[in-house]
Design an enzyme around this catalytic site. Structure first.
Site, PDB file in Angstrom:
ATOM      1  N   HIS A 146      30.760  34.201   8.173  1.00  0.00           N
ATOM      2  CA  HIS A 146      31.635  34.374   7.005  1.00  0.00           C
ATOM      3  C   HIS A 146      32.859  33.479   7.067  1.00  0.00           C
ATOM      4  CE1 HIS A 146      34.433  36.451   9.567  1.00  0.00           C
ATOM      5  NE2 HIS A 146      35.104  37.033   8.594  1.00  0.00           N
TER       6      HIS A 146
ATOM      7  N   ALA B 115      35.395  30.788  10.063  1.00  0.00           N
ATOM      8  CA  ALA B 115      35.530  30.168  11.379  1.00  0.00           C
ATOM      9  C   ALA B 115      35.619  31.218  12.473  1.00  0.00           C
ATOM     10  CB  ALA B 115      36.772  29.275  11.400  1.00  0.00           C
TER      11      ALA B 115
END
Length: 397
Positions: free
Chosen positions: A326, A328
């Site tokens: 979703h 980093a």
């Protein structure tokens, strides 16, 4: 196969991350989830990090059960993006006015609108089902029904933390609008109510972690949670759609001469539950910090506030339950980031981006997150990259 498979008590732990780089607390949470009696599969995304009960960046597939703490308190949190007909040449050299106009139109932090947004006044906004959606508020947990006034006024607001709204450019110079938000305070209160209920159920008393308490099928507690969960997920989707509508209106006003056109909106949850079928079995799939990446499905994977965002298309990898990361993912906690970095560091790392650069957002500094390019590289069998966006404006709560 790009994942590493580790042994788990009930199911193997499939990891699209290097286990050596995952903190021990997160590994312990993954092993705990793999002990649940109802678990049928566990996939770990490359942005995995420690969370509450379950790690952020994990996909938990269960048969006849769902863990409310694994869904999290920001039910339905996710991303929306839309490509515009504007190009880099249309943007002014000084973006501070545009950022200010956006912040005036869309409340941030704990803010709310003075009056509920009327979706009928938003250009081209689909209002079908709007009254039915709010009519169903009367069926949610009685403990939070008194919050309806606040919930209506927070519809179309950003929130704080890592929630953001951005004006970005792709490699071709096209201008994109993106935002990250969820179900605001009403989702949080519904989640906390049900997490408390689940902890006290008898079948959860022997679990290795109280935060992994579940609801099981064909019980009144599960029925109540599913009702509130799916309503809150819908609230989050509407919240992002209203903000996109408000943002489009700002862009239309600020660029009247350009007669801006907008492509179809891309939207995806990344803290939610879906009913899906795998290997002939109906499962409740919880994506906690993960997006659905079914074959051909568009998704959005943001980095930090100055490192860009990827628009992706899913490859339908069933080993990962059709999922991808979703974002980093954090590599240090908010408190650790505040201790380590200064506003001068923030200014340096966000150079060239029109955004807040004060002490209130130091915990969102890019260095507090994993490198987004590395995260994308680790999931090449989950998604293909459609476009990479670079921020010109980043609005934080």
């Amino acid at each position: 196969m790009s994942y590493v498979e580790l042994p788990g008590a009930k199911v193997p732990i499939r990891m699209w991350a290097d286990p050596a780089t995952v903190e021990e607390g997160a590994m312990r949470q993954l092993r705990n989830v793999a002990t649940l009696p109802w678990i049928k599969g566990l996939a770990v995304m490359p942005d995995v990090h420690y969370g509450k009960g379950a790690t952020v960046g994990s996909v938990i597939a269960m048969n006849g059960a769902v863990c409310p703490a694994a869904v999290g308190v920001d039910i339905g949190c996710g991303m929306s993006a839309v490509k515009t007909s504007l190009t880099a040449n249309d943007l002014p050299g000084d973006l501070s006015r545009l950022r200010s106009k956006i912040e005036q139109a869309i409340p941030v932090g704990r803010g709310m609108h003075d009056d509920p947004v009327d979706p009928g006044r938003l250009h081209g906004f689909p209002t079908a089902g709007w009254d039915d959606f709010w009519g169903r508020f009367g069926s949610v947990a009685e403990a939070v029904r008194f919050r309806q006034d606040r919930a209506t006024k927070q519809m179309g607001t950003l929130g704080s933390g890592n929630h953001h709204l951005e004006v970005s450019l792709d490699s071709e110079g096209a201008v994109w609008l993106t935002l990250h938000s969820g179900s605001r305070n009403i989702g949080k209160e519904l989640a906390e109510h049900h997490i408390g209920v689940a902890r006290n159920l008898s079948h959860n008393q022997g679990l290795v972690d109280r935060d992994l308490a579940v609801f099981i099928s064909e019980t009144p507690q599960m029925a109540a949670y599913r009702n509130d969960l799916f309503w809150a997920q819908e609230y989050a989707k509407h919240n992002r759609a209203i903000m996109i509508g408000l943002l489009k209106d700002v862009i239309r006003r600020e660029f009247k001469k350009a007669r801006v056109a907008f492509e179809r909106e891309i939207s995806c949850h990344h803290n939610y539950v879906a009913e899906e079928r795998y290997d002939g079995m109906d499962l409740l799939v919880t994506r906690k910090g993960a997006i659905r990446a079914g074959s051909g499905e568009y998704g959005i994977i943001p980095g930090s506030m100055a490192t860009g965002t990827y628009i992706v298309k899913g490859l339908g990898n069933t080993a990962a339950f059709n999922s991808a990361s979703h974002g980093a993912g954090r590599r240090m906690s908010r408190s650790a980031a505040k201790r380590r970095f200064s506003t001068r560091d923030l200014e340096e790392q966000t150079r060239g981006v029109e955004c807040r650069k004060d002490s209130g957002v130091v915990d969102e500094i890019p260095a507090a997150y994993k490198p987004i390019e590395q995260v994308i590289e680790q999931q090449r069998d989950l998604v293909e990259v459609v476009a990479k966006l670079k921020q010109a404006i980043c609005v934080k709560g």
